[in-house]
Design an enzyme around this catalytic site. Structure first.
Site, PDB file in Angstrom:
ATOM      1  CE  LYS A  54     -12.228  54.669  97.963  1.00  0.00           C
ATOM      2  NZ  LYS A  54     -12.166  53.990  96.660  1.00  0.00           N
ATOM      3  CD  GLN A  98      -9.655  52.034  94.665  1.00  0.00           C
ATOM      4  OE1 GLN A  98     -10.439  52.060  95.602  1.00  0.00           O
ATOM      5  NE2 GLN A  98      -9.431  53.089  93.913  1.00  0.00           N
ATOM      6  CG  ASP A 121     -17.127  52.841  93.485  1.00  0.00           C
ATOM      7  OD1 ASP A 121     -17.224  53.926  94.070  1.00  0.00           O
ATOM      8  OD2 ASP A 121     -16.046  52.363  93.107  1.00  0.00           O
TER       9      ASP A 121
END
Ligand code: NAD
Length: 296
Positions: A54, A98, A121
């Site tokens: 990413k 994450q 997210d």
């Protein structure tokens, strides 16, 4: 089997065209570039791989990006303190923690500590609520948002169609169903949600004009579950043993691909379908966060 490649939805190609657009838009910005921070806890190999991928993509489109690595032994409170530092940092537009997080840390608590305006997210509870309220300035989870973008760019109509979503998770199934049911040109669908306790699954999925599978089990969507001419979106990412593969395994989706392809009008392959769209949406969200914060 001769595969009819014209039926395949190429997520890599669509993601690349999104990156080109983002690169051009970021190059035109005056002032600093959008910045996204990835927080990784511990050394889980999959997390290491995803986060560095990413970051690489963020840099490739001209955004700024950093990875913050925290020890496996960190407490929930300490992690939340770190998140809040980036909430306050005016030079950070997007924050992604994450998953999975170590045992004993509540992912929900951590996600809910992210400033909703930096929640690229889309897992913060406020953004979940705003999704229900159809607020277009909110952040939806990247995978279902990316699927909407894929359908749009492939000119697959959703208005008035019956979409069956298999899976009711917070990161795929539920937000997918909500997005598709929205009063919006990329929504307006009649949506049915199925899950592990659904009875007569094939009877329901056979009614789908668009079938989205987010189960996480290989070969679960079989040919008898798919209507002729349907569009099939396979979200699943599953490892299956393959002695012929270099790593001893290969990645497949939820769909019994070879049996289902002859039936469908379009289908996303795994890998190379939905997966690339998740990261592309994250990058779109980073620019969106930057723009929302700079427009006020
Ligand atoms: P999850 O385990 O949280 O949810 C799975 C859902 O499938 C559950 O709601 C469950 O009720 C349902 N289910 C399980 N077995 C079923 C069955 N036999 N019949 C009907 N429904 C059944 O998983 P998730 O986080 O939503 O992820 C689902 C899959 O999508 C996984 O393979 C995951 O790796 C993949 N995924 C891919 C991406 C991507 O970028 N492509 C992103 C997120 C998740």
């Amino acid at each position: 089997m001769d595969l009819d490649t014209s039926k395949l939805i190429d997520g890599n190609r669509v993601a690349e065209s999104i990156y080109e657009e983002l690169r051009a838009e970021i190059a035109e910005l005056s002032g600093r570039a959008p910045r996204v921070v990835f927080i990784r806890v511990g050394e889980d190999p999959a997390s290491r791989f995803y986060v560095s991928k990413k970051k690489k993509i963020a840099l490739s489109i001209g955004a700024e990006s950093d990875i913050v690595i925290l020890p496996e032994t960190i407490t929930e409170e300490e992690l939340i303190v770190k998140v809040k530092e980036f909430n306050k940092d005016d030079g950070t537009d997007g924050i992604l923690v994450q998953a999975p997080l170590p045992k004993g840390i509540s992912e929900a608590n951590v996600f809910n500590s992210i400033d909703p305006k930096k929640d690229v997210d889309g897992f913060n509870v406020l953004n979940s609520g705003l999704l229900v309220q159809e607020d277009l300035e909110s952040f939806a989870p990247c995978t279902p948002q990316g699927i909407l973008e894929l359908l749009k760019r492939e000119k697959i109509e959703t208005t008035g169609k019956h979409v069956v979503v298999i899976g009711r998770s917070l990161i795929v199934g539920k937000p997918m169903a909500l997005l598709l049911a929205r009063k919006h040109p990329q929504g307006n669908a009649t949506v049915t949600i199925c899950h592990s306790r659904s009875e007569n699954l094939p009877e329901i999925t056979k009614q789908a004009d668009i079938l989205v599978s987010a189960i996480g089990r290989p070969a679960t969507v079989t040919a008898d579950m798919v209507k002729e001419g349907a569009v099939v979106i396979d979200v699943g990412i599953n490892r299956v043993d393959d002695p012929e593969a270099k790593k001893g395994y290969r990645i497949v989706g939820d769909v019994d691909f070879e049996a289902v392809v002859p039936l469908v009008s379009k289908i996303t392959p795994v890998p190379g379908g939905v997966g690339p769209m998740t990261v592309a949406t994250l990058m779109q969200n980073t620019l969106k966060a930057y723009k929302l914060r700079h427009s006020r």
